[in-house]
Design an enzyme around this catalytic site. Structure first.
Site, PDB file in Angstrom:
ATOM      1  CB  THR A 321      -0.632   0.232   0.981  1.00 17.14           C
ATOM      2  OG1 THR A 321      -1.531  -1.279   1.217  1.00 17.14           O
ATOM      3  CG2 THR A 321      -2.003   1.301   1.265  1.00 17.14           C
ATOM      4  CD  GLN A 351      -5.601  -2.786   0.685  1.00 11.73           C
ATOM      5  OE1 GLN A 351      -5.375  -3.524  -0.149  1.00 11.73           O
ATOM      6  NE2 GLN A 351      -5.414  -3.666   1.876  1.00 11.73           N
ATOM      7  CD  GLN A 373      -9.373  -1.550   0.092  1.00 10.30           C
ATOM      8  OE1 GLN A 373     -10.293  -2.191  -0.901  1.00 10.30           O
ATOM      9  NE2 GLN A 373      -9.184  -1.589   1.562  1.00 10.30           N
ATOM     10  NE  ARG A 459     -12.410   0.254   7.742  1.00  8.39           N
ATOM     11  CZ  ARG A 459     -12.842  -0.936   6.811  1.00  8.39           C
ATOM     12  NH1 ARG A 459     -13.104  -2.322   7.799  1.00  8.39           N
ATOM     13  NH2 ARG A 459     -11.920  -1.258   6.011  1.00  8.39           N
ATOM     14  CD1 TRP A 461      -5.521   0.526   9.950  1.00  7.89           C
ATOM     15  CD2 TRP A 461      -4.770   2.464   9.365  1.00  7.89           C
ATOM     16  NE1 TRP A 461      -4.839   0.010   9.296  1.00  7.89           N
ATOM     17  CE2 TRP A 461      -4.537   1.502   8.550  1.00  7.89           C
ATOM     18  CE3 TRP A 461      -4.139   3.201   9.168  1.00  7.89           C
ATOM     19  CZ2 TRP A 461      -2.913   1.377   7.920  1.00  7.89           C
ATOM     20  CZ3 TRP A 461      -3.727   3.399   7.913  1.00  7.89           C
ATOM     21  CH2 TRP A 461      -2.677   2.740   8.259  1.00  7.89           C
TER      22      TRP A 461
END
Length: 552
Positions: A321, A351, A373, A459, A461
């Site tokens: 990523t 990703q 994403q 959210r 991580w």
């Protein structure tokens, strides 16, 4: 005889009690305020009972340098005999190699400061060092995330993750000791209310007064080391030292952006002004990387969807990523205006980053970031985005920078089947880090292809994830709960999610999550997440010519 025996045993008992270690000697006072008191005590065995937080802090940073050096050497060893490793594993180790070297630089710089001082630093210097120590934890966590993608048997066999866990504890202790000893807490709290209504108009009428479409000869005749780009009526101006033109038709100085970056000066001083790269309209299929030594670099394009930089690296195709980004910048005081950055890998490739930003005091104005994403990786340090468009699906703004988004448009788009959208996935791992994501005066509107997919504001991580929405319009695509769990009850108590004075059908807080980490805040709290407070906007944004509001 019995009396003497009793006296003897009583004397032994008194001696034993006197010799027992007390709580304060088991955990030294400076260590007891860190996240890992026992680890701090065992790792920093200072025998001097009068040692203070500055003594422990210096020792901790010095030991952190040694740990970073040792880990860097270990990674170099593995990469030197990388036969048999997958491409993905090599990429993950290369990321760790790069991040370890950055950590050594940051720690060395931090030590030079703490070694010379035994009092609280100025607000600016304190924030600079806290930012670097926060970045060290982020870099180590990034390395760990990448290594976990390697075969578990390989990492276990080589014992590569265990040292990192201890290193992270040591870095956390160093950050905590620094904040307690050198951190300018009082001044920092005071600065959160500085210029709450300060506004900087920026480029006059929202446009660049220089006609950038003129040929390079005319541009060079205009420049020289003079103040070039006049901004507002107050007389603030952007200082430019030199200009080069990138044009695909050969009419400029270069045909690729990378070639222009390569000839930019190294380690420019603030007084030198910006080295400006003007990129004419076109689709530039190249991977741009602006390294840390290219300070005070400004890239200006012909506009969103006119000057486009595009790539398609993704995790599915073997990239980490961290290194899947089309555009990477780590050079401090970088500015980008009027460009689009894309990753065209698509939702199916998971990703796939458009921009990865680890550049301190960096600014993006009137830019667009397009992917699915993990579109925009606000990796670390301090960043500002103004009037930008951001398109994505899962965690499409993620990372662990101290970042403010102002007057931006966030467009959730259609993800893969069965997925939901999360706008943010903030990665703060330590309560001492000065990081988080602040989204102010922005608009959240469904992209044309979104359909019925539910979208969440964020959210957690990482354990201390921190995200705040301020005066932002939220359309009906936002789920009523607002926020989404990462995994079970992970970080629901330790994260900090907050909303203030938002509008639109998705802003109704009556059915929001009931996590301990979720808050509806007031203006006094919200102002701490503005450009003048959360990042030192008043110090670095005026010189960029980019408009901003310092307060609410």
């Amino acid at each position: 005889m019995a009396t003497c025996t009793h006296l003897f045993f009583l004397l032994l008992l008194v001696l034993a009690v006197l010799l027992l270690p007390t709580t304060s000697s088991t955990v030294s006072p400076p260590c007891q305020y860190t996240p890992y008191p026992s680890f701090c005590r065992s790792s920093l065995p200072i025998s001097n009972s009068s040692a203070n937080v500055y003594d422990y802090g210096r020792f901790s940073v010095r030991k952190s340098i040694s740990a970073a050096d040792k880990f860097s050497a270990m990674i170099d060893k593995y990469l030197s005999r990388s036969s048999g490793l997958t491409t993905g594993a090599i990429h993950a180790l290369q990321d760790c190699q790069y991040l370890a070297r950055v950590n050594i630089d940051f720690l060395t710089s931090a030590f030079q400061t703490v070694d010379k001082s035994q009092t609280a630093l100025s607000t600016t210097k304190s924030q600079d060092i806290q930012t670097m120590l926060s970045g060290i934890l982020t870099n180590t966590e990034t390395c760990i995330d990448g290594l976990q993608s390697i075969s578990a048997s390989w990492t276990s066999k080589n014992g590569i993750l265990a040292p990192l866990a201890n290193d992270n504890k040591l870095y956390s202790v160093s950050l905590s000791l620094f904040n307690r000893g050198w951190g300018n807490v009082k001044n920092k709290k005071k600065s959160s209310l500085v210029s709450p209504h300060k506004k900087h108009i920026g480029f006059k009428n929202g446009r660049l007064p220089l006609k950038m479409s003129e040929r390079s000869k005319a541009i060079f005749e205009t420049v020289g080391r003079r103040k070039l780009l006049q901004t507002d009526d107050a007389g603030d101006q952007v200082v430019v030292s030199d200009i080069v033109v990138v044009s695909q038709d050969g009419s400029g100085n270069f045909t690729t952006i990378t070639d222009a970056i390569n000839i930019a000066p190294n380690k420019s001083a603030p007084a030198d002004g910006y080295f400006l790269i003007y990129v004419t309209a076109g689709i530039y299929e190249e991977y741009v990387n602006i390294p840390k030594n290219k300070l005070y670099l400004m890239i200006i394009g012909d506009g969103i969807n006119q000057t486009v930089i595009t790539g398609n690296h993704s995790v599915v195709d073997g990239w980490t990523t961290f290194n899947s980004a089309t555009f990477i910048v780590t050079a401090p005081n970088f500015v980008a205006v009027n460009i689009t950055i894309r990753n065209t890998a698509g939702a199916i490739k998971h990703q796939a980053v458009a921009l990865r930003n680890g550049a301190d005091l960096s600014t993006f104005y009137s830019c667009s970031f397009e992917a699915y994403q993990d579109t925009l990786y606000t990796h670390s340090l301090r960043q500002f985005y103004r009037e930008c468009d951001i398109y994505g699906t899962v965690d499409f703004i993620f990372g662990n920078a101290a970042v403010v988004f102002q007057n931006c448009n966030l467009y959730p788009r259609s993800p893969m089947s069965g997925q939901f959208n999360a706008i943010t996935a903030q990665g703060r791992t330590d309560p001492g880090q000065n990081t988080g994501t602040s989204i102010q005066n922005c608009n959240i509107r469904a992209a044309e292809d979104l359909g019925s997919t539910r979208t969440y504001l964020g959210r957690p991580w990482k354990e201390y994830s921190r995200t705040v929405y301020i005066k932002t319009f939220m359309d009906s695509s936002i789920d009523a709960a607002g926020w989404r769990e990462w995994s079970g009850d992970f970080a629901l108590n330790t994260s900090y999610y907050a909303e203030f004075d938002n509008s639109g059908p998705g802003s109704d807080t009556s059915r929001r999550v009931s996590w301990p980490g979720y808050h509806i805040i007031n203006a006094t709290d919200a102002i701490n997440f503005t450009a003048s407070s959360f990042i030192p906007g008043d110090e670095f944004l005026p010189q960029t010519g980019v408009p901003y509001s310092g307060g609410l």
